[in-house]
Structures are given as C-alpha cells and as structure tokens.
Enzyme design. Structure first.
Site, PDB file in Angstrom:
ATOM      1  N   ASP A   1       0.868  -1.153   0.000  1.00 20.23           N
ATOM      2  CA  ASP A   1       0.000   0.000   0.000  1.00 20.23           C
ATOM      3  C   ASP A   1       0.912   1.213   0.000  1.00 20.23           C
ATOM      4  OD1 ASP A   1      -2.228   1.612   0.432  1.00 20.23           O
ATOM      5  OD2 ASP A   1      -1.799   1.643   2.568  1.00 20.23           O
TER       6      ASP A   1
ATOM      7  N   THR B   1      -0.131   4.971   1.077  1.00 20.74           N
ATOM      8  CA  THR B   1      -0.342   5.922   2.163  1.00 20.74           C
ATOM      9  C   THR B   1      -0.258   5.212   3.500  1.00 20.74           C
ATOM     10  OG1 THR B   1      -1.877   6.909   0.653  1.00 20.74           O
ATOM     11  CG2 THR B   1      -1.821   7.781   2.885  1.00 20.74           C
TER      12      THR B   1
ATOM     13  N   ARG C   1       6.058  15.915  -4.759  1.00 20.47           N
ATOM     14  CA  ARG C   1       4.739  16.083  -5.381  1.00 20.47           C
ATOM     15  C   ARG C   1       4.624  17.523  -5.830  1.00 20.47           C
ATOM     16  NH1 ARG C   1       0.765  12.457  -2.162  1.00 20.47           N
ATOM     17  NH2 ARG C   1      -0.878  13.854  -2.781  1.00 20.47           N
TER      18      ARG C   1
ATOM     19  N   GLY D   1      -4.688   3.713  -3.574  1.00 18.02           N
ATOM     20  CA  GLY D   1      -5.959   4.320  -3.930  1.00 18.02           C
ATOM     21  C   GLY D   1      -5.767   5.727  -4.479  1.00 18.02           C
ATOM     22  N   ASP D   2      -4.530   6.185  -4.477  1.00 19.75           N
ATOM     23  CA  ASP D   2      -4.252   7.555  -4.881  1.00 19.75           C
ATOM     24  C   ASP D   2      -4.353   7.756  -6.380  1.00 19.75           C
ATOM     25  OD1 ASP D   2      -3.897   9.261  -2.844  1.00 19.75           O
ATOM     26  OD2 ASP D   2      -1.868   8.557  -2.396  1.00 19.75           O
TER      27      ASP D   2
ATOM     28  N   LYS E   1      -7.330  -4.608  -4.884  1.00 20.35           N
ATOM     29  CA  LYS E   1      -6.052  -4.937  -4.254  1.00 20.35           C
ATOM     30  C   LYS E   1      -5.996  -6.440  -3.987  1.00 20.35           C
ATOM     31  CE  LYS E   1      -4.978  -0.618  -1.911  1.00 20.35           C
ATOM     32  NZ  LYS E   1      -4.548   0.006  -0.674  1.00 20.35           N
TER      33      LYS E   1
ATOM     34  N   ASP F   1      -1.617  -0.584   5.872  1.00 16.96           N
ATOM     35  CA  ASP F   1      -1.922  -0.109   7.218  1.00 16.96           C
ATOM     36  C   ASP F   1      -3.399   0.099   7.444  1.00 16.96           C
ATOM     37  OD1 ASP F   1      -2.139   2.090   5.534  1.00 16.96           O
ATOM     38  OD2 ASP F   1      -1.907   3.425   7.253  1.00 16.96           O
TER      39      ASP F   1
ATOM     40  N   ASN G   1      -8.572  -0.582   4.155  1.00 18.62           N
ATOM     41  CA  ASN G   1      -8.703  -0.895   2.740  1.00 18.62           C
ATOM     42  C   ASN G   1      -7.663  -1.917   2.279  1.00 18.62           C
ATOM     43  OD1 ASN G   1      -6.756   0.944   3.288  1.00 18.62           O
ATOM     44  ND2 ASN G   1      -7.004   2.104   1.408  1.00 18.62           N
TER      45      ASN G   1
END
Lengths: 264, 1207
Positions: B425, B427, B655, B737-738, B844, B864, B867
């Site tokens: 994952d 985040t 970013r 998920g980003d 996922k 973490d 999700n």
C-alpha cells in the site's frame, strides 16, 4: 569350538521325545585357559517371537502364588486349575539337554553356578518362589525343575528366560574351571532331550574362552578396520583433490555473484 | 470555555453550507416506505429496556473474536488437532494399543500423543486467551450513557444496549453504530475520522436531523423518545435506509446521520446519539471476515513428505504381513514352543489370512515411528520461539511509538524467507501521510534549499559509487582504510538515523530559504507575482482552521495533507489563514465567490476573489499538465523555467502542483456567475456535468505563477529499505488508492521509478457513445496496449533497460477479467516495477490473488488501513503497519511492524533464518525417524515378522518426545548460517529462500537416504557384534534387551552427532541440548534400571550391571556413531570444498577475519552481492553513472578520433 550333534532320534508326532545318550569327542587345538565357558547354541529357534517373548509373568517370578494375573502366560498359565509356576511358554520350553565332560576317564568339574546375572538372581527371581505345578500339563515342553529349589537358584531357567535377540543364539551352560591343554581329547556325554527336529533347527555345543572384550569376535575388528579404512580413504581422496585443485578458504570467486555467467 | 469558543467560531462559519449540502432534492424528503424482510429492525430510542425481550432483543455490544469459549474449547480444539492426518493416525494407534494387537504397551502409545496434543492445545489456548484479553480491552472501554432523568453515567461498552442514548466526546471512538441526534455545533454537524473502517484519513462530515437539534444538553434527554425503523444489520458501510419517528412525525434517515462503530469523533466537542446496531450487528463487525488460516508452503510440502512416509509405512507393513503370513502358515506349526494357535487367533496357522490382517494392524502401529509424532508440536514450539525473537528484536522496535514488531501468527515464519513479490500500500505504509512543503518555483526562480530524502540518499550513494569507480581504476589502491570507515559510517547514518537528523521543526514545513522567509520575499524582483503565489497558497483550499489555545498557532484540518502543508507554508510566509469566512490574511480582505473540493478528474481547484482594489482574480492550482494546457498565450512567461523545475522536483521525488491566476472583468464575472448559480441550483443528474462545463469555461487563459513541491514524507528509511529489498531480488508492486500522479511521484520518491525508465501507462480510453459495444471496445483497446507493451519489452536489447508499468483502477477492472489477466500478468512480470493506482480494496485483493496464483510464487502484502485488509488476507503473508491508530489491517495481518523499513529486517534476517531453520529441522526430523523406524523393521525379519520390537517400550516413547527433540528444537530456534549483519549486507543471500535451496526434493531425499543408511549401519553392526558371542569377560551373552539397548544407544549418538554436524551456529544452549540429550539417555537408563518396572522387560540394571562394564558396548557405540556420520561428513566437506554456497564462503571469510583484514574486498563483495536490481536508488545511481560514462566515452572517442586513431 563347535560340535554338531548328529541326528539321533526321531520324534513321534509333536512333543514326545525319545531320549538318547550319546557321546562325542572334541580335540582341543590349542591351550585354553580357564575359565572355559560352555554354551549351547540353537539355530532357527525364535526366542524373539512376539508370542514367545510376551508369554511370561515377571511378577509371578517375584511374588509366586501371590500373583494371580497370569493372562500373559496363556496357554501355560493353569494346569488342573492350579497356577503354573513359572508360567508361560518361555519357562515351559526350558532347554533340557545336559552335558558332562571327560578328560580321559576323569569327569571334569563343570561349574554351573553364577551363570546368570546377579541382579536376576537377587531381584527378579525370588528366593521364596518354588516351581510349582510345573510341566504337569498334557503337553510336556522342556526341562522339569526341582520343586525344592527356589527360582533364584534355578540358574538354567534364569539364563533361558533372558530371551535372545536373534533366532540363532547361545546360552551359557556352565564353566570348566581348569585349563585345557593343546591336543587334549575331551569326551562329551550328552543327553539329547530337547526337540529341535520339528523345526529343523540345529544344536551346537560351544566351548570358548573370553577376553576383556568378550568372546571371539572377528566382526568387531573387521568393522573397526573397515570404518577406519574408509575414513582414511575419504581423507586421502579429499587431500588429493585439495592438493590438485585447492580452494582457499573464504575465496570470494566462489560467491554466486562472482560466477561468470556460463551462457555469456 | 474552549469548547464554547470553538463552537462560537464555527457558528459564524459558512463552511458547512458549501461543504456538505443538505439532502437537496425534494423527493428524497419523503420517508422511506418499506416493510418486510431486510427492514425489520425497530429501535425504541431512549428506552433500552424495551429491547430486553425477545422480538426486539438484539445482540449485546459485547464482541468476541476468540475461536473458542470455555465450553467449546475442549471438543473444538481436540477436533482441530485430530484433523491433522498424522495425529489421527496416532490416535487410532493409541486406541488399538488397548487391544492385544498392539505391539506396544498402551501407555507408550498414549503418553506421547497426549503430550503432543496437549502441548498444541495449550498453545491454542494461550493464543485464544490473548485474543480474549484484547477483546476485553475494547469491551471494557467506557461510554457515557443516559441513565434516567437526564443523568449520564459511565458504562463499559459491552453493557451498551440498542436504544441507549450516548454522549461521545472529542477524539473518542463511537461504541456502536449510532444515530446522530445533535452535536456541539449548533447545526448538528460533526466530523468523523473513519480510518479504522476504510483507511481514509480525511474527515467526513455527519449531520443530524434538524428536528433533533434541540436535544443538545443532558437535561433534554429526560423525556426524549422516538422510534427508528431501519434496515437489518448488513456490512455495507456507505448505505443506510431508515425512518425516524419523532413527535408524531416521520423523518427519513440516510447514511449522513449514522456514526459507525470504530470511527472517531474529531474536531467536535461532543455529540449525542442513539444506539442502533450493537456488537456484531454493527457495520464494522459485519464487515470483519474471519481471517483465513494460512499454511506455509514448507508445511504443505511437509505434508507431502508425510504422505510419502505413510506410503512407506503401509508398504513395509504389507511386506512384513506377507512375511508373517508365510511364516505362520508354513513354519509356525513346527515351532512347538509357541503352542499355536492361540485363543485370540493372532497366530493361527489354520487361518493365516485373518492372523495376517491382525498383524497388518500391528505392523502399522509398530512402524509408526517412521512418522514423527512430535514433528508438528516441535515445529509449533519452534515457531512460537522464533516469533518471540521477532517480537523482541530491538532493531524492529519503533522508539517513537513504542511498538515492537509482532508475529501475530507464528505459522508463517519460514514463509518470510521465500517471498518473491511484495505488494505494498502507499499511504501510511511507504509514506507517513504527512506532507512537507519543501521547494517552490516562483516566476521561474527556484526557492528552497533543502534536499529531499531521495536526493540525499541518492547523492550519498552516488558519491560512494564514484569513489569505487576511481578505486577500481587504480588496482590495489592502498588508501582504502580511512576511506572505508567514513563510508561505512555514512551508510549507517543513512539507513538508521536519517529521519532524526533532519526533522523539520514545523510539521508540514521543510522549507529553508532566507530569500522568502521573514518577509524577505518583498525584496525579490518579482514581488507582485510572489504575492499572488502566496495568496493562492493561502486561499485556494477547503481546509478548516483550528486555533491551538495554548500556543496561539493555527493548525489546519485539511482534506488532504498537501493542502495542510500549503497552509502551514503560507502561514510561515506570513499569510496566515485564520478564518474561513472573510479569509482574512494580514493585509487584505478578500471576497470569495465560490470554492469546491479538488476533484480528481479535474485535477485542479479554483477560487475567485476580489482584492482590496476591487480587482477580481481567479486563482487556480492543479496538476502541472492540466494547468499548462490552460495557460493563455501571454501567461507562458515562466513556462520553460517552471517545467524544468517541475522535472527536477519530480526527480527528487516531490509532489508538484502548478499555480496560476487570471484577472477578470466585472462584467465577465457577473455574466459567468449567473450561469454558474444557475448550474448550481439545477436539479437532476447533469448538474455535475453542467457545473463542470461552467467551471471549465472560466478556467482558461491562465497566467502561470509558479509551482510548489511538497515532499510526501516517506517513512524513515523507506527508499533504503526498498533498495535493499530490490537487491535481495524481491519484486515490489505498489497498489494505492491515490491518483496516478501522486502514485508516480511516490514511485520516484522511493526509487521504484526513475528517469530513463520506460513507463508503460495502461489507461482506459474515453469511450465514444457511437461504438456499439463500448465495453468490448475498451477491452480491445487495453489488450492492444498490453500486447504492444509486451512486444516492446521483448524486443528490448539493452540489458539495463527497465520498464515500469502503471495502471489505474478502472483499467484494472478489465484486465483482471479472466480472459485478459494472464496477458496482464505477463506484462507485469516483465516490468521492474508495477504501480496500480486508484484501486479499490477489492481490486487490491484481486491483484494479490492474480500474482499469487499466476506466478505460483509467494506474495507478501503490506498495508496499514482497513482498505488493505482484503489484500493482507489474500496474500501468502500479510503484514500490517501498527502504531498508527487503525488496527484493522493489523488485526487481519500475520505480522505487524511499526514501520515499512522493518520489513527489510523481517524478511532478510528473520525470514532467511526461519526458512533455513525450519527446512533443516524438518529434514532432520524425517532423517531421525527413518533411521530409527527402519531398525524396527529390520528386526522383524529376524523375529519371524511377529511384531516384536527389539527396544523396550519406554525407549521408544522417549525417543521422539525427549531424547531427540530438544536438539532439533534448538536448531530450529537458534540456528543461523550467518549473523544478522551479514544477512543485511548481502541481501542476495535471501535468494536461497525463494529458490528453495534448502527444502527441495533432492535435499529431502538425501536426508531420507541418510536415514536409511544410518538405520542399516546401526542395526547390522549391533546385531552382528552382539548376537552370538559373549560380550563380557564373564562369558555372558547379550539378550534381546541388551542388544536393543546397545542399538538404541547407537541411534541416540548417531542422530545427535548428526545434528551437531548440521548446525553452524553454536551457543551453550545447543551444546547443552545435544550433549544433554545423550547424557540424559544414560541417566535415564541408570534410573530406569533401578525401577522395579524394568524387571518386566529385562532392563533391570541394564546399564550398571550389564552394559556399562562391557568395553565392547562402548566400542560399538563409538564405531556406530562414526560410521553413521561418515557419509554426511564427506558430503558437507565435499560441498564446502568444491561446490560452496554463498553462506559457506562468507562463513569462512568471517571465520578467518578476512573481512577485517581486507576491507576493500569485503566492501567490493557487498556491492557485488546485490541482486541485479532495476529499481531502488542504487539502480538509479547505476543508471546515472552509466549515462555519464556513456557521454564521457562518446567525448573520449571523438577526441581520440580527432587525434590518433587507436584501438
């Protein structure tokens, strides 16, 4: 020293045995120092068969008639409604050939005491337990025991009750406590009571001396030598290869990432 | 006090009028009309007593995740135990041992089984107890519950009932699913953090019904009552249907009034709510799935070996039964001393087949020693102890949060050593979900001195590589020593203390540049542009300010952490945003016209403001690509410079966002505004589309101001960890998920991506309505992309070329379909890194399954949030990041670590060790049991196949349980081929696991063959030495017990010496166990020989009187031991001398201290030992060096060509 019995008797069906006295002459090839151990050897006799091994009651040997559970001894557990002491197939089939030894015409003294383990005599076979109702059944097995002698002194029985590991085995019979000289002629007079014919087993009589390592044991020596030789051989091979093609310790060229790719 | 002030402030706030629209459309206002199944729940608010009787009795709020309770423990746990085929076999054997068929006494069969099963069950009980304690911690949390007459009392969560009114205070978890009645805010809103549910960290707004707003103090609940009719418990987190009957009116309820258990109240002083769903009825509990029980591959393979052994067992049993039948039929009648047939019919020559059948059972029990009864339990013990090491590893202990690593299930330890693919994952796993404003580019000038983590790491690596290069150029350089030391230090600094050294003082602000700080920006040449830049930063967002009463500093609750970092940055630059309404900043007043949450599709956000001079501005920020498309012709002044900076920032793993503005005329604005308001108030499905269109109209012809670069703060040591893992040959996939941009940025940040890598982006094209079958068209298009990409990879000649696959969730839905997934997987395997963005939790899990099943390799998923639960459960190994608040992932995981970087140690050190330990341990187990079990079989051939064993029952009982188990357990717990530092320095050693070097069939059969050899040697040497000749000077002949004991001594020595040869790491514990086991054997003989029990088996004083005084006994033991270990010794010597594995060489280097003497060699090897990774910053640096060299080479060759042509 081995001596084969020749076939002396035939058996009528099963267990009834014709006893025969026979004599045999042994030539002593070299000096045998006392004590000389007398063994009988049986072949093809399965003392290690499960049915046979289990067929005994050690508690009875110790407690005599006070011990009642003889289920392990069947079918040699009760005779005429009374318990058999000592019960079980092992005791019942006690070896009963006897030997006497003559040098010239003098009978030699054979010491038949102290042939069993001391602990067996002291702790396993009780002094207060006497053979009772033994070999009184319809089927007669091996030896009879003197009912007046307690089990702890029945050393033949004690030796016999230590079942052997293999179907070929020796049991200690007694000791001759005088030296036998080379070229002595020993005459053995034996009572051939024990039935080995039904299962084509053979009986042997063995006279043997013993060293600190026990009896005459070629195999042990050979095994030691061959293991040693193979070690030396392996060591030699390794040494040879090492001399021809040494690999220094911790040589990094042997690390997998340093291998030159074979395929290029 | 404090609470009151916040409330007062929010009261003036206009935020919520925009942010969360009330249910707009009128048709939704009607109460739901439903009846029948699925909608039967009735809740009497404030009357929990109504819910004590049957029709309305719902489950309590007590939760339990335990497997057993006191009553079910015994039957259930026993059932579990005997599901293992080996245990079942031993149970049958134990039952049969009560009959005369059994060759052994009953106690010798039952005791080990009871011991083994009891131990396993004790372990189960302990684990369940731990779960129970954890449950009770939750169950005993206190909630504030309305009792009567407006009095609220503390009650433990478990006592909560449906209908209870509860008061939940700030930063507390909701104890059950609640209906929100009122909150500390006047309009009944509250903010909720649902991290535990879905892993999202942003706050969500919930809103009470207007009619219940008045219930905002404790007194008012005195007479409150109402009835809720709603749906039955279900796992859907985002839906809720129900009606609320209150004061003879019926109001519809929707999910925005529902507060879910395990989410947390934030930014709100308190709320009141009514309990609707309790305990297992609550949505979060309905969502929880039983974590599937996982078994490691080694164990699965071990099962196969056990089946092989079972086959062998049946085979030799049949052989001996046939032998028995023949003997019984033909020989037994002649053996008068046996008096056959017996009563039980076990030895009946008349019915040999019946007796033979009985004997088959006997034999199956007799040879049972081939199956290691204690294997399972030993492995369990070992794994628990290994887990203990993992839990107590100080290097995996996070000092900041105080969380150690935790092996939650111990049965996957060795699987850690065989991982092939890591699915991570992003985040919260790779990043801490905290953004630091690091750099910016204003008007084409870059600001911000501080380097990002990635830059720092890469720079250090680069410096090192360069040194190495120069050293390699001059062979045997002697200046190595002082060099090396500093470098080693440097390296450790990077890996360990990196984060501590340069932690920014202000959270979210890592900017360092005096040109901009303290108002200095005013002196810069483009001050007016800067002003605009800062204004955009401070205005263009959706955050909520919150004043910290103590320090007087504002903190911001932003939807995303980047926004928070902008605001912090603006604050530090002197543009403090303190109120939401008239966004007042130090100098000017502004007039916000509208704002809206940043939408991913639009990838930008705009605000229209009027400044102090009445000039109207449109301020806009967004992804650079989008903004650049919308620049006006004269707004591209800084484009070139900014683009260059943006590329640099991207390379530095930052970013980026571009900022732009536009001046508006009054007329144009009002005309547009009219249209916008119209769009906003329109009803129907195309409202969003209309808004989009209107906004789009406005956001054109922008003027570029600059760009920002925010560091998505990677967790400590993540790039280093990824680098090491890549060198260990692991593949790393990121599933996030980003948005794609964010994901790519992070890819750069943690060196999964780098410049020069060929990025393969697979996306869904926009479907035109004209196409007949849009889905088919899309699929074809995707398939096309995949085929092309695969082709491209195939045709690539450059060995250094690396590909990165980036795919989004929408495309994944197509590619995960059966007909396409294999092509997709093929492509993905060909790529060095794979990044999947915008994936749902379900996807996922699906991707994980695809990798797991498609490649057949071992996958590890790490995450973490809630999700990630699906992925964590699906993967062979699930790792949860603990220490953050969300526990869902940890609860579902097999291992929990506090930081991503601990994964390196978990895999490369613990995984590597555990794999080898377990593999060696299992092999050894089979070896020793074969060695022992077969001797029993050989003896049968000499005992008329009667089923008699040469050993005393007690010996056999002790063999597995005591005499040989402790050394092998110590092997399983303590063995290490190389120490942990070397493991970390030579990540390639890890590859021994995925390649399964230590548990392949070759090795397994090798050990089995070794067992066979040992059994032959032990049996025949002993038998031949002892069978006929006197073994004592006193002329005594060895009886069966004496031979058996001698033989057993030989086995004990042989197998224990064998394990001593197997071990490469000794501590006093191993020595103690190995030599202790042998000593214990003699001790046992000594004690046993004195017991009256021994009289029954001729073993009385077996050692003291019979064997010990016989020199031949000791000679034989020595001979047997040596002979048994010779082949293994030769084998390992051969392997070490002529075919050494990596760890052999390293052991030697370490042993001869060559690493200290020749540091240069040691370092060079470390460098070479890296798996040829294509990702990670080492690879990045390599690529850069190659690039530079290439250029240099070109120059050089050109120069050469000019001067003298040389070869």
């Amino acid at each position: 020293m081995l001596m084969d019995f020749w076939k002396v008797t035939d058996i009528n069906h099963g267990m009834i045995l014709i006893t025969l006295i026979c004599t045999s002459v042994i030539h002593i090839p070299k000096l045998m120092k006392a004590p000389i151990f007398i063994y009988y050897q049986l072949d093809n006799y399965y003392q290690n068969h499960r049915r046979y091994v289990k067929s005994r009651s050690d508690r009875q040997l110790l407690h005599g008639l006070k011990h009642h559970d003889l289920s392990s001894c069947a079918p040699e557990d009760f005779n005429h409604g009374l318990p058999v002491v000592p019960c079980g197939l092992i005791a019942w089939s006690l070896f009963n050939d006897t030997y006497s030894f003559f040098r010239g015409i003098d009978e030699m003294k054979v010491n038949r005491k102290n042939i069993a383990w001391k602990s067996d005599r002291d702790h396993k076979f009780d002094k207060q337990v006497y053979p009772f109702n033994f070999q009184n059944g319809t089927l007669s097995g091996g030896a009879h025991l003197d009912p007046k002698i307690p089990l702890s002194d029945q050393e033949d029985l004690i030796v016999w009750m230590r079942t052997s590991a293999l179907p070929t085995f020796r049991k200690l019979y007694g000791r001759i406590e005088e030296d036998l000289d080379a070229d002595d002629i020993i005459t053995v007079k034996l009572l051939n009571n024990y039935n080995t014919y039904s299962f084509t087993g053979s009986k042997k009589l063995v006279l043997s001396t013993s060293s600190w390592l026990g009896g005459h044991n070629n195999f042990l020596g050979m095994a030691c030598i061959s293991v040693g030789v193979s070690f030396i051989f392996v060591a030699f091979v390794f040494m040879l290869i090492h001399v021809k093609n040494p690999r220094p310790y911790g040589d990094t060229t042997n690390l997998s990432w340093n291998w030159k790719p074979m395929s290029g | 006090m404090a609470r009151g002030r916040i409330r007062a402030r929010i009261r003036r706030s206009h935020l919520y009028t925009f942010a969360c629209g009330r249910p707009r459309t009128s048709e939704e206002e009607r109460p739901h009309e439903f009846e029948g199944p699925g909608f039967s729940r009735i809740v009497h608010c404030n009357q929990p007593d109504m819910h004590t009787k049957k029709p309305l009795k719902y489950c309590s709020n007590y939760i339990s995740t335990t497997k057993y309770n006191i009553i079910t423990f015994l039957p259930k746990a026993i059932f579990e135990q005997f599901r293992r085929v080996a245990n079942l076999y031993f149970l049958l054997a134990a039952v049969l041992s009560l009959t005369p068929i059994s060759p052994f006494s009953a106690v010798s069969m039952i005791a080990p089984l009871a011991f083994v099963v009891g131990l396993s069950m004790a372990k189960e009980a302990m684990e369940d107890w731990r779960r129970f304690i954890q449950d009770m911690k939750v169950n005993l949390r206190k909630a504030n519950v309305h009792k009567t007459d407006g009095v609220f009392n503390q009650k433990p969560w478990m006592k909560l009932r449906v209908g209870d009114v509860v008061k939940v205070e700030k930063d507390k978890f909701f104890p059950a699913d609640l209906l929100l009645l009122s909150s500390s805010y006047e309009d009944g809103i509250c903010y909720v953090e649902t991290m535990n549910l879905d892993g999202e960290t942003n706050l969500k707004v919930k809103r009470a019904l207007e009619t219940t707003l008045s219930l905002d103090d404790e007194e008012s609940f005195k007479d409150f009552s109402g009835i809720i009719k709603c749906e039955d418990p279900n796992p859907s987190l985002y839906t809720f249907v129900g009606n609320f009957e209150y004061e003879r009116q019926i109001y519809p309820l929707d999910p925005s009034q529902i507060l879910l258990r395990d989410s947390k109240l934030r930014n709100t002083a308190y709320i009141y709510g009514v309990v609707i769903f309790t305990g297992f009825d609550s949505k979060v509990m309905q969502n929880s799935t039983k974590s599937p029980s996982k078994r490691s591959r080694i164990e699965k393979q071990m099962d196969k070996i056990i089946y092989i052994l079972f086959t062998l067992l049946v085979f030799i049993s049949c052989i001996s039964s046939i032998g028995f039948i023949v003997k019984t039929k033909y020989n037994l009648p002649d053996w008068w001393y046996l008096q056959v047939p017996d009563k039980e019919g076990l030895y009946d020559p008349g019915k040999p087949w019946v007796s033979g059948f009985y004997h088959l059972i006997t034999a199956l029990i007799l040879y049972g020693y081939l199956i290691p009864i204690s294997l399972y339990v030993s492995i369990e013990v070992v794994k628990v102890l290994q887990a203990l090491f993992i839990n107590h590893d100080i290097h995996m202990y996070d000092h900041e949060t105080g969380t150690p690593a935790q092996a939650r299930t111990s049965n996957l330890n060795e699987e850690l050593g065989q991982v092939d693919t890591i699915l991570s994952d992003k985040t919260g796993t790779l990043t801490c979900n905290q953004m630091d404003f690091l750099k910016c580019s204003i008007a084409g000038t870059p600001y911000g001195m501080r380097a990002s983590d990635v830059e720092l790491a890469a720079a250090k690596q680069m410096a090192m590589e360069m040194d190495n290069q120069s050293q390699n150029g001059t062979p045997r350089s002697w200046r190595k020593s002082e060099f090396t030391e500093s470098e080693i230090e440097l390296e450790t600094v990077i890996t360990s203390n990196d984060g501590d050294v340069r932690k920014p003082a202000i959270k979210g602000f890592g900017f360092e540049d005096n040109r901009l700080m303290n108002g200095n920006w005013f002196k810069e040449p483009n001050a007016d542009v800067m002003l605009l830049f800062f204004r955009i930063l401070s205005i263009c967002h959706t955050a909520i300010p919150e004043l910290n009463e103590e320090t007087g500093i504002f903190t911001y609750e932003a939807e995303s952490p980047d926004e928070g970092s902008f605001l912090v940055a603006a604050r530090e630059f002197g543009f403090e945003f303190c109120r939401r309404t008239q966004s007042s900043i130090v100098v000017r007043e502004r007039y916000p016209s509208y704002d809206e949450p940043i939408e991913s599709k639009r990838k930008r956000m705009s605000v229209i403001i009027r400044d102090e001079s009445g000039q109207i501005f449109l301020l806009c920020k967004g992804a650079d690509s989008i903004i650049f498309d919308r620049l006006s012709r004269n707004g591209r002044m800084y484009e070139e410079a900014t683009t260059k900076h943006l590329n640099d920032y991207g390379e530095a793993g930052l970013r980026t966002l571009a900022l732009a503005y536009k001046k508006l005329d009054e007329d144009k604005y009002s005309a547009w505004n009219e249209e916008f308001v119209k769009a906003k108030t329109s009803i129907g499905g195309d409202r969003d589309a209309m808004l989009e269109r209107v906004s789009d109209m406005m956001e054109r012809d922008l003027i570029l101001v600059g760009a920002t670069a925010v560091e998505d703060k990677l967790q400590n040591g993540v790039p280093q960890c990824i680098d090491k893992l890549a060198q260990a040959g692991l593949k790393i996939w990121v599933l996030t998920g980003d948005k794609m941009e964010t994901a790519i940025n992070i890819g750069f940040a943690c060196s999964l991506l780098r410049q020069g890598m060929k990025q393969i982006c697979i996306t869904t094209m926009n479907t035109d309505a004209i196409v007949q079958d849009p889905k088919q068209a899309v699929k074809e298009n995707i398939l096309n992309q995949i085929t092309n990409a695969t082709q491209m990879i195939k045709l690539e000649k450059d060995p250094h070329a690396a590909f990165a696959l980036i795919i989004d969730g929408k495309t994944l839905t197509y590619t995960l379909e059966d007909d396409m997934k294999h092509q997709f997987l093929n492509l993905a395997i060909g790529c060095a890194s794979v990044i999947c963005c915008r994936v749902s939790p379900k996807q996922k899990a699906l991707v994980t399954r695809l990798v797991k099943e498609g490649t057949g390799k071992i996958t590890l998923a790490i995450g973490d949030g809630a999700n990630d639960v699906g992925m964590i459960q699906e993967a062979d190994i699930g790792v949860g990041i603990s220490g953050c608040e969300g526990m869902q992932a940890v609860m579902a995981s097999d291992f929990a670590i506090a930081q991503f970087r601990f994964l390196e140690r978990l895999l490369v050190v613990h995984g590597h060790w555990c794999y080898k330990r377990i593999a060696q341990m299992i092999c050894y187990f089979f070896y020793k049991n074969i060695a022992f079990g077969l001797t029993i079989f050989y003896f049968e051939a000499f005992a008329g196949f009667s089923g008699q064993s040469v050993y005393v029952d007690w010996y056999m009982l002790l063999f597995n349980v005591v005499l040989t188990s402790l050394p092998v357990i110590s092997l399983g717990v303590f063995e290490q081929d190389v120490d942990s530092e070397v493991c970390l320095e030579f990540p390639s050693l890890y590859q021994q696991g995925p390649k399964n070097l230590f548990f392949d069939w070759y090795r397994i059969f090798g050990w089995m063959g070794n067992g066979l050899y040992t059994s032959v040697i032990v049996f025949f040497l002993n038998i031949i030495i002892f069978y006929d000749q006197a073994f004592r000077a006193g002329g005594q002949i060895a009886d069966m017990t004496a031979v058996g004991t001698a033989m057993f001594t030989g086995i004990i020595w042989a197998v224990n010496c064998q394990i001593a040869l197997t071990m490469s790491h000794f501590t006093w514990i191993q020595h103690f166990f190995i030599w202790g086991s042998i000593a214990f054997w003699y001790l046992f003989l000594l004690v046993y020989g004195e017991l009256s029990y021994a009289l029954n088996v001729n073993a009385f004083r077996i050692l003291t009187e019979v064997l010990a005084p016989a020199p031949i006994y000791w000679t034989t033991t020595l001979l047997v031991t040596i002979a048994c270990n010779l082949p293994y010794l030769a084998h390992i010597s051969f392997q070490r001398s002529f075919n050494p594995l990596d760890h052999h060489v390293i052991q030697e280097i370490k042993y001869y201290k060559k690493d200290i003497e020749d540091r240069h060699m040691w370092r060079a090897e470390k460098k070479k030992a890296r798996h040829k990774a294509k990702i990670g910053f080492t690879a990045r640096v390599d690529a850069k060096i190659r690039h530079l060299k290439g250029r240099l080479h070109k120059k050089y060759s050109i120069a050469n060509n000019i001067s003298i042509p040389q070869t």
